[in-house]
Design a protein around this motif. Structure first.
Motif, mmCIF file in Angstrom:
data_model
loop_
_atom_site.group_PDB
_atom_site.id
_atom_site.type_symbol
_atom_site.label_atom_id
_atom_site.label_comp_id
_atom_site.label_asym_id
_atom_site.label_seq_id
_atom_site.Cartn_x
_atom_site.Cartn_y
_atom_site.Cartn_z
ATOM 1 N N MET A 72 0.692 -1.190 0.163
ATOM 2 C CA MET A 72 0.012 0.102 0.071
ATOM 3 C C MET A 72 0.788 1.174 0.118
ATOM 4 O O MET A 72 1.204 1.791 0.973
ATOM 5 C CB MET A 72 -0.895 -0.028 1.201
ATOM 6 C CG MET A 72 -1.918 0.740 1.264
ATOM 7 S SD MET A 72 -3.464 0.326 0.196
ATOM 8 C CE MET A 72 -4.475 1.857 0.395
ATOM 9 N N ALA A 76 0.245 3.972 -1.625
ATOM 10 C CA ALA A 76 -0.317 5.251 -2.168
ATOM 11 C C ALA A 76 -0.727 6.153 -1.123
ATOM 12 O O ALA A 76 -0.382 5.876 0.165
ATOM 13 C CB ALA A 76 -1.755 4.922 -2.534
ATOM 14 N N ASP A 132 -6.148 11.759 3.992
ATOM 15 C CA ASP A 132 -6.329 11.356 5.319
ATOM 16 C C ASP A 132 -7.842 12.003 5.716
ATOM 17 O O ASP A 132 -8.696 11.722 6.683
ATOM 18 C CB ASP A 132 -5.361 12.185 6.399
ATOM 19 C CG ASP A 132 -4.231 10.911 6.411
ATOM 20 O OD1 ASP A 132 -4.372 9.922 6.240
ATOM 21 O OD2 ASP A 132 -3.104 11.535 6.286
ATOM 22 N N THR A 185 -11.135 10.021 6.342
ATOM 23 C CA THR A 185 -11.461 9.257 5.250
ATOM 24 C C THR A 185 -11.260 7.857 5.700
ATOM 25 O O THR A 185 -10.846 7.710 7.065
ATOM 26 C CB THR A 185 -10.491 9.426 3.994
ATOM 27 O OG1 THR A 185 -9.057 8.996 4.525
ATOM 28 C CG2 THR A 185 -10.670 10.527 3.089
ATOM 29 N N GLU A 186 -11.877 6.798 5.163
ATOM 30 C CA GLU A 186 -11.782 5.488 5.715
ATOM 31 C C GLU A 186 -10.281 5.132 5.578
ATOM 32 O O GLU A 186 -9.436 5.476 4.653
ATOM 33 C CB GLU A 186 -12.612 4.455 4.612
ATOM 34 C CG GLU A 186 -12.150 3.147 4.896
ATOM 35 C CD GLU A 186 -12.813 2.186 3.938
ATOM 36 O OE1 GLU A 186 -13.387 2.412 2.873
ATOM 37 O OE2 GLU A 186 -12.342 0.804 4.122
ATOM 38 N N ASP A 187 -9.639 4.458 6.618
ATOM 39 C CA ASP A 187 -8.313 4.153 6.505
ATOM 40 C C ASP A 187 -8.359 2.846 5.758
ATOM 41 O O ASP A 187 -8.719 1.577 6.176
ATOM 42 C CB ASP A 187 -7.743 3.820 7.876
ATOM 43 C CG ASP A 187 -6.341 3.509 7.961
ATOM 44 O OD1 ASP A 187 -5.808 2.790 7.108
ATOM 45 O OD2 ASP A 187 -5.461 4.023 8.675
ATOM 46 N N ILE A 188 -8.086 2.700 4.518
ATOM 47 C CA ILE A 188 -8.429 1.548 3.675
ATOM 48 C C ILE A 188 -7.465 0.492 4.112
ATOM 49 O O ILE A 188 -7.877 -0.893 4.214
ATOM 50 C CB ILE A 188 -7.758 1.747 2.358
ATOM 51 C CG1 ILE A 188 -8.585 3.126 1.519
ATOM 52 C CG2 ILE A 188 -7.993 0.688 1.198
ATOM 53 C CD1 ILE A 188 -8.116 3.380 0.288
ATOM 54 N N LEU A 189 -6.110 0.598 4.385
ATOM 55 C CA LEU A 189 -5.086 -0.527 5.067
ATOM 56 C C LEU A 189 -5.585 -1.259 6.029
ATOM 57 O O LEU A 189 -5.823 -2.217 6.181
ATOM 58 C CB LEU A 189 -4.020 0.422 5.178
ATOM 59 C CG LEU A 189 -2.697 -0.786 5.529
ATOM 60 C CD1 LEU A 189 -2.435 -1.674 4.232
ATOM 61 C CD2 LEU A 189 -1.253 0.115 5.589
ATOM 62 N N PHE A 246 2.917 1.709 4.147
ATOM 63 C CA PHE A 246 3.765 2.996 4.118
ATOM 64 C C PHE A 246 3.503 3.860 5.238
ATOM 65 O O PHE A 246 2.487 3.827 5.623
ATOM 66 C CB PHE A 246 3.969 3.570 2.789
ATOM 67 C CG PHE A 246 4.940 2.939 1.745
ATOM 68 C CD1 PHE A 246 4.595 1.748 1.321
ATOM 69 C CD2 PHE A 246 5.976 3.480 1.203
ATOM 70 C CE1 PHE A 246 5.347 1.002 0.352
ATOM 71 C CE2 PHE A 246 7.022 3.000 0.453
ATOM 72 C CZ PHE A 246 6.698 1.856 0.073
ATOM 73 N N LEU A 300 4.793 7.899 6.922
ATOM 74 C CA LEU A 300 5.661 8.988 6.951
ATOM 75 C C LEU A 300 5.683 9.488 8.348
ATOM 76 O O LEU A 300 4.815 9.993 8.924
ATOM 77 C CB LEU A 300 4.993 9.988 6.134
ATOM 78 C CG LEU A 300 5.578 11.124 5.275
ATOM 79 C CD1 LEU A 300 5.097 11.127 3.812
ATOM 80 C CD2 LEU A 300 5.758 12.474 5.742
ATOM 81 N N LYS A 317 1.555 1.044 14.459
ATOM 82 C CA LYS A 317 0.863 1.217 12.971
ATOM 83 C C LYS A 317 0.897 -0.293 12.670
ATOM 84 O O LYS A 317 -0.020 -0.563 11.767
ATOM 85 C CB LYS A 317 1.507 2.138 12.013
ATOM 86 C CG LYS A 317 0.702 3.081 11.583
ATOM 87 C CD LYS A 317 1.390 4.093 10.804
ATOM 88 C CE LYS A 317 1.264 5.750 11.260
ATOM 89 N NZ LYS A 317 1.566 6.892 10.553
ATOM 90 N N LYS A 335 -2.740 -2.069 11.719
ATOM 91 C CA LYS A 335 -3.203 -2.073 10.410
ATOM 92 C C LYS A 335 -2.872 -3.644 9.883
ATOM 93 O O LYS A 335 -3.082 -3.863 8.794
ATOM 94 C CB LYS A 335 -2.563 -1.176 9.490
ATOM 95 C CG LYS A 335 -2.685 0.519 9.710
ATOM 96 C CD LYS A 335 -2.480 1.355 8.696
ATOM 97 C CE LYS A 335 -2.659 3.013 9.184
ATOM 98 N NZ LYS A 335 -2.660 3.641 8.221
#
Ligand code: CTP
Length: 408
Positions: free
Chosen positions: A279, A281, A285, A308-312, A327, A329, A341, A345
């Motif tokens: 992931m 991308a 957020d 937003t939805e946390d896709i991961l 990924f 940052l 994290k 996730k």
């Protein structure tokens, strides 16, 4: 002397179509044979204009097949269903060179010669090594045909840049035989050989009104570097691609999306079939709590943003036996945040960018990352090209999990 016989007992059907690069296929055949492969050659009529079948016949130690029904010139071809028999034989089909015409024929399912008949009756993996003039290569039809074939699971080895038969240097030259051999060996041998790798790439856009969006500076370079590296290791790669500033690598199936909601549904759908998710991308957020239906006018605009939805995180819940790389940052408390994290996730690895380091993260061609698993730091790359980093990430992933090999 050490002999690499990595393709021992592998049956490879080498298809040769009509391009000047056909002469390079003589060397390819030699390389495949020295690795122990049993190679049968099928040529198109136009390929025979460039190199005589006898050359391939001598080197492959098998009759070369050209015509559909074995009429004159095809030694040993007697069966009227030769193409069906031939299609049952190989472990892998490699078409090198693949002309623009053959690409379009494969897309349309055309079967007007022996090679296209064999391919349409063949159910295994087909590797294509396109070769053509640079303008023909960039032609929209050619590029669309490549996309379609990648979607269908064909493996494409991108042509290189170099001297073309047209007398100048440009893109379109068939990949060198050594590179094709390497690709073939990885298909059989690599832990990524025939694995389905899903990569999310680029930034998303969240609508504020019909014309304005919230986005970020992601270029897509890191995600595409990963897609390309996975492709080169023999994986079947799908990229869910948001807003990017660079073109996707050849031979990767591209699903274009715009918003985080689009990305979420595309990733979830493709994840069902994937073995590995990376992931990469930069999903936005935040999005507007209520995007306007009409264009906003006036001097001020107060926005309310919601997460937003946390896709991961959602995907992590449906992980099963798949391998997931996230990924992140981070600038502070890197190790602590990374571990948190990874657990939250449900990732196997987390690749952490430090945007404060020179030459790292957004827009650059280079990056510098730290790779963590749940136990802690595994590796610090230092500044490297994004492609080098992509290879390191895949190598680390391989070490972490011995991916199940799936037969070609
Ligand atoms: N991600 C996601 N959906 C989001 C946001 C992020 O799937 N809505 C994914 C990204 O693709 C990336 C990872 O989650 O793989 C990044 O996690 P995130 O928590 O956003 O990390 P940071 O970017 O470091 O942001 P923050 O520190 O704000 O958590």
């Amino acid at each position: 002397m050490y002999m690499n016989r990595g393709l021992e007992n592998k049956k490879i059907l080498l298809g040769i179509t009509g391009g000047i690069a056909a002469y390079k296929s003589v060397f390819l055949l030699r390389l495949l044979k020295t690795r122990g492969a049993d190679v049968r050659v099928v040529m198109t009529e136009s390929a025979c204009q460039f190199v005589a079948p006898l050359t391939f016949e001598t080197l492959s130690e098998h009759p070369v097949q050209v015509r559909l029904f074995g009429a004159g010139g095809d030694q040993g071809t007697v069966s009227p269903v030769e193409h069906i028999e031939l299609a049952k034989w190989p472990d892998l089909v490699v078409i090198a060179p693949t002309t623009a015409n053959t690409l379009s024929k494969l897309v349309a399912g055309g079967a007007d010669d022996l090679l296209s008949n064999v391919v349409s009756a063949y159910e295994g993996t087909v590797v294509l090594a396109p070769a053509m003039n640079d303008v023909m290569w960039r032609n929209k039809s050619t590029q669309e045909n490549l996309q379609t074939l990648s979607h269908r699971g064909y493996r494409v080895i991108s042509p290189g840049t170099g001297d073309l038969a047209c007398g100048y240097e440009a893109e379109g030259r068939m990949a060198e035989p050594e590179r094709i051999l390497d690709f073939v060996e990885r298909l059989f041998d690599s832990d990524f050989g025939n694995l389905k790798v899903l990569v999310s790439v680029g930034g998303t856009e969240e609508d504020l009104d019909p014309v304005r969006v919230i986005s970020n500076r992601s270029s897509g370079k890191m995600g595409f570097a990963i897609a390309e590296a996975a492709r080169d290791r023999g994986a079947q790669v799908t990229a869910v691609v948001g807003r990017v500033s660079v073109p996707p690598p050849v031979g990767v199936r591209v699903l274009s999306v715009r918003t985080s909601a689009d990305m979420s549904s595309a990733v979830k759908q493709a994840f069902v079939e994937a073995d590995v998710l990376i992931m990469a991308a930069a999903v936005a957020d935040y999005k507007a709590s209520s995007p306007l239906v009409r264009k906003k006018k006036g001097d001020t605009w107060t926005l309310e943003l919601i997460a937003t939805e946390d896709i991961l995180e959602s995907i992590g819940k449906m992980k099963g036996r798949r391998f997931i790389v996230g990924f992140a940052l981070e600038t502070d408390n890197i190790e602590e945040n990374a571990k948190e994290k990874l657990v939250k996730k449900n990732c196997d690895l987390l690749v952490v960018n430090n945007p404060l380091e020179d030459g790292a993260a957004f827009e650059h061609d280079t990056n510098s990352v730290l790779i963590y698993n749940t136990k802690g730091l595994l590796l610090e790359t230092g500044i490297k090209s994004k492609r080098e980093i992509a290879d390191i990430v895949l190598q680390v992933a391989r070490k972490e999990k011995n991916f199940q090999k799936i037969l070609v």
